[in-house]
Design a protein around this motif. Structure first.
Motif, PDB file in Angstrom:
ATOM      1  N   PRO A  41      81.144 -58.091   4.763  1.00 47.50           N
ATOM      2  CA  PRO A  41      81.731 -59.371   4.352  1.00 47.50           C
ATOM      3  C   PRO A  41      80.672 -60.432   4.035  1.00 47.50           C
ATOM      4  O   PRO A  41      80.804 -61.178   3.069  1.00 47.50           O
ATOM      5  N   ALA A  50      86.444 -53.521   0.099  1.00 43.95           N
ATOM      6  CA  ALA A  50      85.552 -53.000   1.126  1.00 43.95           C
ATOM      7  C   ALA A  50      85.744 -51.507   1.372  1.00 43.95           C
ATOM      8  O   ALA A  50      84.991 -50.909   2.123  1.00 43.95           O
ATOM      9  N   CYS A  93      78.974 -59.512   0.702  1.00 43.95           N
ATOM     10  CA  CYS A  93      79.948 -59.688  -0.375  1.00 43.95           C
ATOM     11  C   CYS A  93      80.131 -61.167  -0.710  1.00 43.95           C
ATOM     12  O   CYS A  93      80.168 -61.548  -1.886  1.00 43.95           O
ATOM     13  N   GLU A  94      80.221 -61.990   0.309  1.00 40.05           N
ATOM     14  CA  GLU A  94      80.363 -63.432   0.093  1.00 40.05           C
ATOM     15  C   GLU A  94      79.116 -64.005  -0.585  1.00 40.05           C
ATOM     16  O   GLU A  94      79.215 -64.786  -1.534  1.00 40.05           O
TER      17      GLU A  94
END
Length: 121
Positions: free
Chosen positions: A7, A30, A10-11
């Motif tokens: 996460p 994901a 990805c952010e």
């Protein structure tokens, strides 16, 4: 589209790519099944794919893109992964990957590649 199970990464990638002109991250996933569904729904121009996912693998995603390109709108695919063994890279190339970026040290190269790709379109 970003296919990445971290996460945080990805952010961070979403923010970095979103700052580029003419680039929009249309979806994130994901795991393999979510990625395949999102690719079919959003039909992105480019998929950035990690090999190791929460469930399934990036190889499975690449196989789906390779086997049924019309379903996904024929997106270009690049891999962004720490799993850059020669055998993995060869398999990715066989499945149509344009470039393989190592997460350990090629984040900026990936962003530059995306930017150059948009400028060439």
């Amino acid at each position: 589209m970003l296919i990445e199970d971290s996460p945080l990464l990805c952010e961070m990638l979403s923010e970095m790519l979103g700052e580029l002109d003419s680039v929009q991250v249309v979806a994130r996933a994901a795991d393999e099944n979510t990625a395949i569904e999102a690719l079919a729904e959003h039909r992105p121009d480019l998929a950035v794919i990690d090999i190791e996912l929460k469930d399934g693998s990036g190889i499975g995603v690449l196989q789906a893109l390779h086997d049924d390109p019309q379903r996904f709108g024929r997106p270009r695919a690049v891999v962004f992964s720490n799993h850059g063994h020669r055998i993995v890279r060869r398999r990715c190339t066989e499945l149509g990957v344009e470039h393989f970026f190592d997460k350990s040290y090629q984040l900026d190269d990936l962003v530059d590649y995306v930017q150059a790709s948009r400028a060439a379109d």
